[in-house]
Write a protein that holds these residues in place. Structure first.
Motif, short mmCIF file in Angstrom:
data_model
loop_
_atom_site.label_atom_id
_atom_site.label_comp_id
_atom_site.label_asym_id
_atom_site.label_seq_id
_atom_site.Cartn_x
_atom_site.Cartn_y
_atom_site.Cartn_z
N ILE A 136 -14.02 44.18 31.19
CA ILE A 136 -14.23 43.18 32.25
C ILE A 136 -14.24 41.77 31.66
N ARG A 137 -14.87 41.60 30.52
CA ARG A 137 -14.89 40.27 29.90
C ARG A 137 -13.46 39.81 29.58
N ASP A 138 -12.65 40.73 29.08
CA ASP A 138 -11.25 40.43 28.79
C ASP A 138 -10.51 40.02 30.06
N ALA A 139 -10.76 40.76 31.15
CA ALA A 139 -10.09 40.48 32.42
C ALA A 139 -10.50 39.12 32.98
N LEU A 140 -11.80 38.82 32.97
CA LEU A 140 -12.29 37.56 33.52
C LEU A 140 -11.79 36.37 32.70
N GLN A 141 -11.76 36.52 31.38
CA GLN A 141 -11.26 35.45 30.54
C GLN A 141 -9.78 35.18 30.82
N THR A 142 -9.03 36.25 31.10
CA THR A 142 -7.62 36.10 31.40
C THR A 142 -7.41 35.39 32.74
N VAL A 143 -8.22 35.73 33.74
CA VAL A 143 -8.12 35.06 35.04
C VAL A 143 -8.37 33.56 34.87
N LEU A 144 -9.34 33.21 34.03
CA LEU A 144 -9.63 31.79 33.78
C LEU A 144 -8.45 31.09 33.11
N MET A 145 -7.66 31.83 32.35
CA MET A 145 -6.46 31.27 31.74
C MET A 145 -5.36 31.05 32.77
N ILE A 146 -5.27 31.95 33.76
CA ILE A 146 -4.18 31.92 34.73
C ILE A 146 -4.38 30.83 35.78
N LEU A 147 -5.60 30.70 36.29
CA LEU A 147 -5.85 29.87 37.47
C LEU A 147 -5.43 28.40 37.33
N PRO A 148 -5.70 27.72 36.22
CA PRO A 148 -5.39 26.28 36.18
C PRO A 148 -3.92 25.94 36.38
N ASN A 149 -3.02 26.82 35.96
CA ASN A 149 -1.58 26.52 36.02
C ASN A 149 -0.82 27.52 36.88
N ALA A 150 -1.51 28.10 37.87
CA ALA A 150 -0.87 29.12 38.70
C ALA A 150 0.30 28.53 39.48
N ARG A 151 1.44 29.18 39.38
CA ARG A 151 2.66 28.73 40.08
C ARG A 151 2.65 29.25 41.51
N PRO A 152 2.93 28.40 42.50
CA PRO A 152 2.91 28.85 43.89
C PRO A 152 4.10 29.76 44.21
N ARG A 153 4.02 30.43 45.34
CA ARG A 153 5.14 31.24 45.81
C ARG A 153 6.04 30.37 46.66
N ILE A 154 7.32 30.36 46.33
CA ILE A 154 8.30 29.52 47.04
C ILE A 154 9.38 30.42 47.62
N PHE A 155 9.57 30.32 48.92
CA PHE A 155 10.59 31.10 49.62
C PHE A 155 11.74 30.17 49.98
N GLN A 156 12.87 30.36 49.32
CA GLN A 156 14.03 29.51 49.54
C GLN A 156 14.77 29.93 50.80
N PHE A 157 15.23 28.96 51.56
CA PHE A 157 15.98 29.25 52.78
C PHE A 157 17.45 29.55 52.50
N PHE A 158 17.93 29.11 51.35
CA PHE A 158 19.34 29.28 51.03
C PHE A 158 19.49 30.10 49.75
N GLN A 159 20.47 30.95 49.73
CA GLN A 159 20.68 31.84 48.59
C GLN A 159 21.22 31.06 47.40
N SER A 160 20.67 31.37 46.22
CA SER A 160 21.14 30.76 44.98
C SER A 160 21.76 31.84 44.10
N PRO A 161 22.56 31.45 43.09
CA PRO A 161 23.20 32.45 42.22
C PRO A 161 22.18 33.41 41.61
N CYS A 162 22.59 34.66 41.49
CA CYS A 162 21.66 35.71 41.05
C CYS A 162 22.37 36.64 40.08
#
Length: 366
Positions: A136-162
């Protein structure tokens, strides 16, 4: 129409949105319904709904975490870490908050950290404060690492190369080569000899310009030895095959990729960001941290074993690749295997290594 949890929002062109908003108000007043003040939000390009911030533009729809909510959870995590204990009831409530928060994040790495909380939530005494423990300590420390720079979810309306990606793996028991899609049904499984099994992996990348790339190899025993149970072994092989492709193949891929896998449990583990095995979860956290840090957007879909064109590549059959002029990717696989082995040691280590591998080395000499 936008539906998020139990809230709804309407999307209209600028020239009709205000009249639509006014008409809904008039209708609700006529039939005797009242809007909850916090839900009665006038038309705008940005709205705060259920603790997330939704933003619409001409090209995309973005869902991001509310900084205030993130700050509250961060403060709670620090308080728990300083205290060094957590009750099962507290773990259950925190897991729910993090699960909800993850819906507004691109990376699914945070979900790997929720599993230890649910394990604590199942403790028989709800309100007793129990020492955190390493997991649990490992998990909580990891969450604290993730939260400051969390990337939002972006849904594009137009298709891009894949880019189109196929990856596969197999292992061999005796003289029989076993496809991972059927391996769970086998009964002759000996956990002590798992890392000694002959195995192979392979992947194929097809770019929008029709160029194709491939690679294949075998996972060393010291890395396979981290996953001894049958289910963990199969998950690991599937995930490592996909992971090797996304890491080594990144320079040959677009920012978005459609990845095919012929194992349903493996597909769901990759999509959700977690599975049942702790070390597998660390591989998943490594993978998601890498793709987030490298600005890549993979999406996984199921393909039948018969239609998986990387099957032959994984077994060392390069006849199709040679005949069609596919290009082989050269990479320092030994170094990558060593990195993955280190990543299985802790969640924090996995996250750090995933981010580091995605960051190009400084060659300026400064």
């Amino acid at each position: 129409m936008v539906h998020y949890v139990d809230d709804y929002a309407s999307i209209e062109p600028p020239y009709t949105i205000q009249s639509g908003f006014d008409c809904v108000h008039h209708l609700m007043k006529t039939i005797g319904f009242k809007f909850k003040p916090s839900k009665d939000q006038p038309p705008a390009k940005e709205q705060h709904i259920q603790g997330v911030i939704m933003t619409i533009s001409e090209t995309s729809f973005t869902v991001a975490t509310d900084p205030a909510r993130t700050q509250r959870i961060t403060a709670q995590l620090h308080e728990i870490m300083d205290r060094g204990t957590m009750s099962s009831d507290e773990a259950h409530r925190l897991a729910g908050k993090l699960q909800f928060l993850s819906e507004a994040m691109f990376s699914q790495a945070i979900r790997c950290c929720i599993q230890p909380l649910y394990a604590r939530a199942s403790a028989p005494v709800q309100h007793a404060q129990i020492p955190l423990g390493d997991g649990i300590r490992d998990a909580l420390q990891t969450v604290l690492m993730i939260l400051p720079n969390a990337r939002p979810r972006i849904f594009q309306f137009f298709q891009s190369p894949c880019s189109i990606v196929y990856a596969d793996a197999y292992f061999q028991a005796g003289d029989e080569k076993i496809n991972l899609s059927t391996a769970l049904k086998r009964q002759d499984w000996h956990t002590d000899a798992t890392n000694l099994l002959t195995n192979g992996w392979g992947f194929v990348i097809r770019r929008p310009n029709q160029e194709c790339y491939y690679a294949h190899g075998a996972i060393p025993g010291y890395l396979l030895g981290r996953f001894t149970t049958r289910r963990a072994f199969i998950y690991a092989l599937e995930i490592i095959a996909q992971l090797l492709c996304l890491v080594a193949g990144k320079p040959y891929m677009e920012n978005k990729s459609l990845c095919f896998i012929d194992n349903e449990p493996g597909k769901f583990a990759l999509q959700k960001g977690y599975g049942r095995d702790t070390k597998v979860n660390r591989l998943l956290a490594f993978l998601w941290q890498f793709v987030e840090s490298s600005n890549h957007e993979p999406h996984w879909e199921r393909v039948t074993s018969q239609a998986n064109i990387s099957d032959a590549i994984s077994r060392g059959d390069l006849s199709q690749a040679t005949a069609l002029g596919w290009k082989r990717i050269e990479f320092d696989w030994c170094a990558l295997y060593h990195t993955l082995d280190l990543a299985t040691s802790s969640m924090e280590k996995a996250m750090h290594l995933g981010a580091s591998l995605a960051t190009p080395p400084d060659t300026t000499g400064g």
